[in-house]
Design a protein around this motif. Structure first.
Motif, PDB file in Angstrom:
ATOM      1  N   LEU A 107       0.823  -1.208  -0.154  1.00 48.97           N
ATOM      2  CA  LEU A 107       0.167   0.105  -0.167  1.00 48.97           C
ATOM      3  C   LEU A 107       0.854   1.262   0.114  1.00 48.97           C
ATOM      4  N   SER A 108       2.058   1.366   0.809  1.00 46.94           N
ATOM      5  CA  SER A 108       2.822   2.446   0.616  1.00 46.94           C
ATOM      6  C   SER A 108       3.453   2.638  -0.545  1.00 46.94           C
ATOM      7  N   VAL A 109       3.488   1.685  -1.432  1.00 46.97           N
ATOM      8  CA  VAL A 109       4.160   1.936  -2.829  1.00 46.97           C
ATOM      9  C   VAL A 109       2.841   2.552  -3.672  1.00 46.97           C
ATOM     10  N   ALA A 110       1.664   1.829  -3.614  1.00 46.85           N
ATOM     11  CA  ALA A 110       0.370   1.741  -4.518  1.00 46.85           C
ATOM     12  C   ALA A 110      -0.056   3.387  -4.029  1.00 46.85           C
ATOM     13  N   LEU A 111       0.133   3.664  -2.729  1.00 48.93           N
ATOM     14  CA  LEU A 111      -0.440   5.182  -2.324  1.00 48.93           C
ATOM     15  C   LEU A 111      -0.262   6.315  -3.329  1.00 48.93           C
ATOM     16  N   VAL A 112       1.073   6.198  -3.688  1.00 48.03           N
ATOM     17  CA  VAL A 112       1.689   7.439  -4.545  1.00 48.03           C
ATOM     18  C   VAL A 112       0.931   7.548  -5.706  1.00 48.03           C
ATOM     19  N   ASP A 113       0.480   6.560  -6.264  1.00 47.25           N
ATOM     20  CA  ASP A 113      -0.548   6.461  -7.618  1.00 47.25           C
ATOM     21  C   ASP A 113      -1.790   6.737  -7.263  1.00 47.25           C
ATOM     22  N   TRP A 171      -3.423   8.418   8.295  1.00 53.41           N
ATOM     23  CA  TRP A 171      -4.279   7.540   9.070  1.00 53.41           C
ATOM     24  C   TRP A 171      -4.594   6.060   8.260  1.00 53.41           C
ATOM     25  N   ILE A 172      -4.364   6.301   6.979  1.00 52.65           N
ATOM     26  CA  ILE A 172      -4.726   5.077   5.958  1.00 52.65           C
ATOM     27  C   ILE A 172      -3.732   4.059   6.433  1.00 52.65           C
ATOM     28  N   LEU A 173      -2.226   4.711   6.245  1.00 51.61           N
ATOM     29  CA  LEU A 173      -1.000   3.916   6.587  1.00 51.61           C
ATOM     30  C   LEU A 173      -0.953   3.446   7.958  1.00 51.61           C
ATOM     31  N   GLY A 174      -1.189   4.128   9.166  1.00 53.80           N
ATOM     32  CA  GLY A 174      -1.246   3.583  10.147  1.00 53.80           C
ATOM     33  C   GLY A 174      -2.296   2.782  10.894  1.00 53.80           C
ATOM     34  N   SER A 175      -3.413   2.641  10.220  1.00 58.78           N
ATOM     35  CA  SER A 175      -4.368   1.842  10.722  1.00 58.78           C
ATOM     36  C   SER A 175      -4.284   0.414  10.754  1.00 58.78           C
ATOM     37  N   PHE A 176      -3.233  -0.009  10.004  1.00 62.20           N
ATOM     38  CA  PHE A 176      -2.656  -1.508  10.041  1.00 62.20           C
ATOM     39  C   PHE A 176      -2.247  -1.606  11.601  1.00 62.20           C
ATOM     40  N   SER A 196       8.977  -6.726  -2.986  1.00 57.70           N
ATOM     41  CA  SER A 196       7.590  -6.215  -3.358  1.00 57.70           C
ATOM     42  C   SER A 196       7.659  -4.608  -3.307  1.00 57.70           C
ATOM     43  N   LEU A 197       8.660  -4.052  -2.947  1.00 57.00           N
ATOM     44  CA  LEU A 197       8.689  -2.643  -3.149  1.00 57.00           C
ATOM     45  C   LEU A 197       9.062  -2.164  -4.565  1.00 57.00           C
ATOM     46  N   PRO A 198      10.084  -2.693  -5.216  1.00 54.30           N
ATOM     47  CA  PRO A 198      10.266  -2.249  -6.736  1.00 54.30           C
ATOM     48  C   PRO A 198       9.259  -3.015  -7.522  1.00 54.30           C
ATOM     49  N   LEU A 199       8.741  -4.265  -7.124  1.00 50.46           N
ATOM     50  CA  LEU A 199       7.745  -4.903  -7.897  1.00 50.46           C
ATOM     51  C   LEU A 199       6.455  -4.293  -8.024  1.00 50.46           C
ATOM     52  N   SER A 200       5.977  -3.874  -6.762  1.00 49.40           N
ATOM     53  CA  SER A 200       4.655  -2.794  -6.716  1.00 49.40           C
ATOM     54  C   SER A 200       4.971  -1.686  -7.536  1.00 49.40           C
ATOM     55  N   GLY A 201       6.224  -1.003  -7.480  1.00 55.24           N
ATOM     56  CA  GLY A 201       6.411   0.114  -8.445  1.00 55.24           C
ATOM     57  C   GLY A 201       6.177  -0.078  -9.896  1.00 55.24           C
ATOM     58  N   LEU A 202       6.799  -1.307 -10.350  1.00 53.51           N
ATOM     59  CA  LEU A 202       6.800  -1.846 -11.585  1.00 53.51           C
ATOM     60  C   LEU A 202       5.134  -1.988 -12.071  1.00 53.51           C
ATOM     61  N   ILE A 203       4.302  -2.730 -11.389  1.00 52.82           N
ATOM     62  CA  ILE A 203       3.024  -3.059 -11.647  1.00 52.82           C
ATOM     63  C   ILE A 203       2.306  -1.463 -11.768  1.00 52.82           C
ATOM     64  N   TRP A 257      -2.565   0.496 -10.382  1.00 50.58           N
ATOM     65  CA  TRP A 257      -2.334   0.368  -8.984  1.00 50.58           C
ATOM     66  C   TRP A 257      -3.265  -0.768  -8.516  1.00 50.58           C
ATOM     67  N   ILE A 258      -4.452  -1.063  -8.886  1.00 48.94           N
ATOM     68  CA  ILE A 258      -5.254  -2.035  -8.313  1.00 48.94           C
ATOM     69  C   ILE A 258      -4.679  -3.487  -8.614  1.00 48.94           C
ATOM     70  N   TYR A 259      -3.803  -3.458  -9.723  1.00 48.08           N
ATOM     71  CA  TYR A 259      -3.082  -5.320  -9.644  1.00 48.08           C
ATOM     72  C   TYR A 259      -2.393  -5.207  -8.458  1.00 48.08           C
ATOM     73  N   VAL A 260      -1.856  -4.424  -7.948  1.00 49.05           N
ATOM     74  CA  VAL A 260      -0.919  -4.460  -6.899  1.00 49.05           C
ATOM     75  C   VAL A 260      -1.428  -5.270  -5.827  1.00 49.05           C
ATOM     76  N   PHE A 261      -2.896  -4.950  -5.536  1.00 53.97           N
ATOM     77  CA  PHE A 261      -3.492  -5.593  -4.752  1.00 53.97           C
ATOM     78  C   PHE A 261      -4.049  -7.193  -5.080  1.00 53.97           C
ATOM     79  N   TYR A 262      -4.592  -7.230  -6.238  1.00 56.53           N
ATOM     80  CA  TYR A 262      -5.114  -8.339  -6.945  1.00 56.53           C
ATOM     81  C   TYR A 262      -4.005  -9.374  -6.990  1.00 56.53           C
ATOM     82  N   ILE A 263      -2.891  -8.986  -7.386  1.00 60.05           N
ATOM     83  CA  ILE A 263      -1.667 -10.118  -7.698  1.00 60.05           C
ATOM     84  C   ILE A 263      -1.314 -10.720  -6.326  1.00 60.05           C
TER      85      ILE A 263
END
Length: 482
Positions: free
Chosen positions: A47-53, A97-102, A200-207, A213-219
């Protein structure tokens, strides 16, 4: 016969050439756990990577001023190739709040997770913990569309699911790990967490860059569900109930754990909470995590605001510290058990030495990070060395629960991890309040505080830790040495 001579007969010769590790049930368990924790951390950090997008660019600007001490390192702006993903107008506070809720979900299920694992077994708890986290990850894009409140709730529920996993794994290893193989087996299992971050950090960025960005969560969510099927099919709670374990391996594990496990059904809560060796682990765990979360969340900010170079522009550099930590965890696990088995070093000596290296080392390089001027290469080197040295703690305080109370290891880890989650919630907040003007002096204060806490934790553990099974942790209140 004394326990020392028992260990010489039952563990020593067998440990020299025990049941082969290749294709053994205990190492298969370690490998499956490795992939489980790999996915667990991939699900945590994506999420921390996808949140940027996910966020509209003009709403994510930092409120703090950027220091002009160092020259700008990068001038190119990376525009994502695929821009079809939905954008949301969440400000910096909302993103926090989104990142800290975890963590708010994660902290709740630590102790209950350890208690449940001791009652129903770690297999189901760990399996459904990761399965639940995966399902909620798959629901993340839908939750984001429904509103920020739904997304925060889904992240908190993911935290609830992940909260039971480490106590459940510790509980399983109390029945599976021969004492002289604990460092190896547990380091293999938990090293998956670091590698999950590395990948996951670089791979999420590539996805996000090439797809959406939705495919980060689906994959990652789909991979977690797939892992669950293998876990439920291949794993058993104990060697006695495993379908394909060899007779020789079952006897090797059971004989090595003889007289170390308790048969009493009630949990000795008062002796547990009065145990000084447990509080030594609590202090070390809390202190280590304060520095860990400082490095994880604030050094990229320091490099961006002071050194004026955004580390997220290079996926390899942002993942490099965790790759070093992964290597260190694997190697230190092998070294720790070699020292205990072949060099006859006591368990408590190995645990204390590895904890001192894994906590004082990062503290030194964290303080040094405040005095490097504008040398970005040195900043990356220091954070990599600091995070790498932290890997020694996995064979230090991190598995000491199994040394002092194998039967209650899951509960003990739940207790220590509850305290150790607090730095992830309050550490970054305190640091943000100390760095309003983003001056070098303010950041040096942040690093001094983190290093001091780490140093205190290392000294406290060195003074009060134990490598012996505590008398309240075994049937009949006998004291044994590992």
């Amino acid at each position: 016969m004394s326990l020392k001579s028992e260990l010489t007969i039952d563990v020593g010769p067998k440990a020299t050439n025990p049941v082969p590790a290749c294709c053994s049930a205990r190492y298969n368990l370690a490998l499956l756990a490795f992939f489980g924790f790999f996915l667990l951390y991939a699900l945590r950090v994506n999420l921390s990577v996808a949140l940027v997008d996910m966020v509209e660019p003009n709403t994510s600007l930092a409120k703090n001023a950027t220091s002009n001490v160092c020259p700008e390192h990068s001038s190119t702006i990376n525009v994502p190739r695929n821009t079809t993903g939905e954008k949301y107008s969440w400000d910096a506070d909302t993103q926090g709040w989104i990142l800290g809720s975890f963590f708010y979900g994660y902290i709740i299920t630590q102790i209950p997770g350890g208690y449940l694992a001791s009652k129903i077994g770690g297999k189901l708890l760990l399996g459904f913990g990761i399965f639940g986290t995966s399902v909620f990850t798959l629901l993340t894009p839908l939750a984001a569309n429904l509103g920020v409140g739904y997304l925060i709730a889904v992240r908190a529920l993911e935290g609830l699911g992940e909260g039971v996993t480490f106590p459940a794994m510790h509980s399983m290893w109390s029945s599976w790990a021969p004492p002289l193989e604990r460092s190896k087996l547990l380091s293999i299992s938990y090293a998956g967490a670091q590698l999950g971050t590395v990948v996951s950090l670089p791979l999420s960025g590539l996805i996000c860059y090439y797809m959406n960005w939705i495919y980060v969560f689906y994959i990652f969510g789909a991979l977690g569900v797939l892992w669950w099927f293998f876990w439920m099919w291949l794993v058993s709670d104990t060697p006695e109930t495993h379908r394909s374990i060899s007779h020789a391996e079952r006897e090797y594990i059971l004989s090595s754990l003889k007289d170390q496990l308790s048969t009493q059904k009630s949990v000795p809560w008062r002796p547990i909470l009065e145990s000084l060796p447990l509080w030594a682990i609590v202090v070390a765990h809390f202190s280590y995590n304060w520095t860990f979360y400082t490095l994880l969340t604030l050094l990229p900010t320091y490099m961006k605001e002071i050194l004026r170079f955004d580390a997220q522009e290079n996926g390899f550099l942002s993942a490099l510290p965790y790759f070093g930590c992964w290597l260190c965890i694997i190697l230190s696990g092998q070294i720790a058990d070699y020292l205990r088995q072949n060099q006859n070093l006591s368990t408590v000596c190995v645990r204390k030495c590895f904890t001192l290296i894994g906590m004082i080392g990062p503290a030194v390089f964290l303080v040094a990070a405040g005095f490097i001027g504008c040398n970005y290469a040195l900043a990356v080197a220091f954070v990599t060395i600091s995070t790498t040295l932290g890997g020694f703690c996995t064979s230090g305080y991190s598995i000491n629960h199994l040394d002092i109370a194998p039967s209650y290891a899951g509960i003990l880890l739940g207790i220590t991890n509850t305290f150790a989650t607090i730095p992830g919630m309050v550490g970054p907040v305190i640091a943000k309040n100390l760095t309003h003007n983003n001056t070098v002096g303010e950041w040096q204060t942040v690093f001094y505080i983190a290093a001091s806490i780490n140093l205190f934790g290392a000294i406290f553990f060195a003074l009060f830790a134990s490598g012996e099974v505590q008398d309240w942790a075994v049937s009949g209140y006998h004291l044994h040495r590992n």
